[in-house]
Design a protein around this motif. Sequence first.
Motif: not given
Length: 261
Positions: A18, A22, A150, A173, A177-178, A180
């Motif tokens: 991740a 990113w 994002g 959402r 995602s953050t 992870e």
Amino acid sequence: MTPRPAWSGHQAEPRTDADRRWLARFDRRHHQGLLSRPAHPTDCTLRWSGPVRGIDGALYHPGEDHTGAPVIAVWSPGYQEIVPAPWRTDDWADHRAATEGQFLPLSTWRPTRADHEDLVLAYLAQRPRELADLGRWVPVDSMTTHVRYGIYEAMLVLHDDAEPVTPTAIEDRVRRSTHELSPRLRQLLADSTDTAAYLRRLLLTPSTSIDALDAAVHLVRADWHAASAPGRTVAEHQAAEYPGTLSDATLTLPAQLQDQI
């Protein structure tokens, strides 16, 4: 004085898949020379007090050019520019850090890239059904800060999954995602951005279909021209960004953007 760049996370060692995904968000922009625009004026003096960090994660640094005319230097992980303004830019920089109220453009004469990105995201946040068209046309890494990236990515994923594209769903959402990310990278992100406040302000920012389409065309064309001729002079770049003096026939559209124009 040169402003320090907005935090991008590249000083953080990736520890998970991740993290790597990113940190690679703006790799295409880096490899195609899309991280900066040679903007007039380049000879300027910026405030010794330093830049203001916007809630979008970008740094906004007021100053003056060599004639004393106001400028604003904007640094973000995916772009940097110096933009002339018709008035002192201190208040506008502070306004980018506020957590309430609509976003106002620097000027209609020479908006910043952030202004264009705001208009596209504000329109889509308020009218998510338009993601079926406009959202298919603007690459996700046209958004040059992690907050904008994002939010836009979350809207596209929710739309593709036929889920409601609501502010709560977008925030959830982005939050997932953050989560992870590795703890250090996640903390750096939390300290430098405010997704919820930025999204609230987008929902208050007026953006018509004409505003959003004009902004989207500007973003995609600017990247297209920069990627097509990375060695251009300042005058040539500006002529390409504002067509009329440089023929588009001399440009070769990059493969990554061939379905975007």
